[in-house]
Design a protein around this motif. Structure first.
Motif, short mmCIF file in Angstrom:
data_model
loop_
_atom_site.label_atom_id
_atom_site.label_comp_id
_atom_site.label_asym_id
_atom_site.label_seq_id
_atom_site.Cartn_x
_atom_site.Cartn_y
_atom_site.Cartn_z
N ALA A 140 0.43 -1.23 0.39
CA ALA A 140 -0.15 0.12 -0.51
C ALA A 140 0.84 1.66 -0.16
N ALA A 141 1.93 1.23 1.18
CA ALA A 141 2.26 2.69 1.21
C ALA A 141 3.76 2.71 -0.75
N SER A 142 3.47 1.53 -0.81
CA SER A 142 4.82 1.37 -1.98
C SER A 142 3.95 2.42 -3.26
N LEU A 143 2.79 2.11 -3.08
CA LEU A 143 1.35 2.58 -4.54
C LEU A 143 0.97 3.88 -4.10
N ARG A 144 0.95 3.81 -2.70
CA ARG A 144 1.11 5.85 -2.52
C ARG A 144 2.49 6.42 -2.88
N SER A 145 3.06 6.03 -3.10
CA SER A 145 5.15 6.66 -3.32
C SER A 145 4.13 6.93 -4.86
N ALA A 194 1.63 6.92 -6.74
CA ALA A 194 0.42 7.33 -7.43
C ALA A 194 0.94 9.31 -7.10
N ALA A 195 1.67 9.21 -6.04
CA ALA A 195 2.14 10.61 -6.14
C ALA A 195 3.47 11.11 -6.32
N THR A 239 8.23 11.67 -1.80
CA THR A 239 6.86 10.91 -0.91
C THR A 239 8.03 10.54 0.17
#
Length: 449
Positions: free
Chosen positions: A222-227, A229-230, A358
């Protein structure tokens, strides 16, 4: 945060690492250039069925690539990526052979064996190729080294494309002892698997790292995906790549069909693919030089403009002779490699852009997600090509009507043109202009100290 080990890598070590792309492209170019044609012309599958198998496998390939990247960020293989590359080369080669294994039964069971072999190869390829791509962000943090590495990878990749394009049927027939197409393709798969396995073992044994990420704890998916996406650099670059891949895939996959049904000379189509590889490899040094003069993002605009001009020319004239069509294709390929070079030169730089933006450095996720998006684009392109041919009334191994050929030609020329124009718009939004990556690396070093 990243740690650097020792001095900058020697160019000979970068060159040897880049040679790994020769092995991967023995597999990849065969899948891209021949597998759909093998399904329809050698196995006799309907084009819609063949495209469906290819597309589902491509999407699964992308998911497998992303999962491989996420796992790579959370847990490195025992004894490092080099050893993993060596161990993974054997099952990868075996899975590739299974991809070209003729159906073991008739009817739906036969289709199931074809589909399963394709899925196994895609899974094995993702498991080995994603770590190799992630390794390219570790051999050096210098954007000039990375551009050199991208260029050399493309040279070796196009060399492999030449071997695949020109050698698949003659070498395959020699190994199989048969000119039956299905047997010849299987013989070529065995040859390429042996070569690819040996090369990847050598590359894995010689691999050394200069950059190693230092993480307090592994990032979650999840953290990788948020990174990601940003990460504006990553998002815009890969959306532009997807548009470009759709365009290039439609053009490349149509080559054998065009020569068989428009020109009436299937052998000339194989020669065209080989010459495309030769000219593409020869053009890489020119694009590397232009990259130093113009910057990588500007290089994309230049290459895309030339590609669109070529497609406009192709759409305005009717080519039904082998020589002029071969000339058109090799010229287009010399330009297309500029787009591929720009993409692979920029992609590792999005790792540091994301780290600065990020605070999280994710290498495997960057390359895994990039592979997922690429495979989705290839699947979309395959479906668009099949839909265009199907709507035209295309039936394999029969003479096509003039109306059918006209619709097929529309698909080949104008659909890629539209997607290339879209790629230019998306690349315009990318923040990695000339000199930006060097500033980011300096900022990260200052932050670490």
């Amino acid at each position: 945060m990243i740690a650097r080990l020792g001095a900058a890598p020697a160019r000979i070590r970068l060159l040897f690492f880049a040679f790994g792309d020769f092995a991967f492209n023995l597999y990849w170019q065969s899948i891209m250039l021949f597998l759909l044609f093998y399904y329809t012309e050698a196995l006799g599958l309907p084009v819609a069925t063949a495209a469906a198998i290819y597309t589902v496998a491509s999407v699964w390939d992308g998911l497998a690539n992303f999962l491989a990247g996420a796992v790579a960020d959370r847990r490195e293989p025992g004894r490092g990526y080099g050893r993993f590359l060596m161990l993974g080369s054997v099952p990868l080669g075996l899975a590739f052979v299974l991809t070209y294994l003729p159906p073991l039964a008739t009817g739906w069971w036969g289709l199931a064996t074809v589909f399963l072999g394709h899925l196994l190869f895609r899974t094995a390829y993702a498991a080995v190729n994603v770590p190799y791509l992630a390794m390219s962000a570790r051999v050096s943090s210098d954007s000039r080294d990375r551009a050199f590495l991208a260029g050399m990878r493309m040279v070796f990749g196009t060399m492999a494309a030449v071997l695949v394009a020109r050698g698949t049927l003659p070498f395959g027939a020699w190994i199989a002892g048969s000119t039956v197409p299905a047997q010849a393709y299987l013989g070529a798969a065995i040859l390429f698997a042996v070569l690819g396995t040996g090369i990847l073992m050598l590359v894995g044994a010689s691999y050394r790292e200069q950059v190693v990420p230092v993480r307090a704890q592994p990032p979650s998916i999840a953290a990788s995906l948020r990174s990601l996406a940003a990460n504006r650099a990553f998002v815009t670059l890969n959306l532009a790549m997807m548009a470009m891949i759709v365009a290039v895939t439609i053009l490349n996959k149509s080559v054998l069909y065009y020569f068989k049904y428009f020109v009436g000379d299937a052998v000339a189509g194989q020669s065209a693919l080989a010459w495309m590889g030769v000219v593409g490899a020869a053009a890489v040094p020119l694009w590397m030089l232009l990259q130093r003069l113009l910057g990588t993002r500007s290089l994309w605009f230049l290459a895309a403009a030339f590609c669109m001009a070529g497609l406009l020319l192709f759409s305005s004239i009717h080519i039904d002779k082998a020589g002029p069509m071969q000339l058109f294709l090799v010229t287009m390929q010399a330009v297309i490699v500029g787009l591929h070079f720009a993409y692979w030169a920029m992609l590792p730089n999005t790792v540091e852009y994301g780290e600065k933006t990020t605070g999280l450095r994710v290498e495997g996720a960057v390359f895994g997600m990039a592979a997922l998006l690429q495979r989705i684009a290839i699947g979309v392109a395959t479906l668009l090509l099949a839909a265009g041919f199907d709507s035209a009334g295309f039936v394999a191994n029969v003479r096509q009507s003039e109306a059918t050929l006209a619709t097929m030609r529309f698909t080949i020329a104008l659909v890629p043109l539209a997607f290339l124009a879209l790629s230019v718009v998306l690349m315009w939004l990318n923040p990695l202009g000339r000199g930006e990556h060097a500033k980011i690396v300096r900022d990260l070093e200052d932050r670490a100290s």
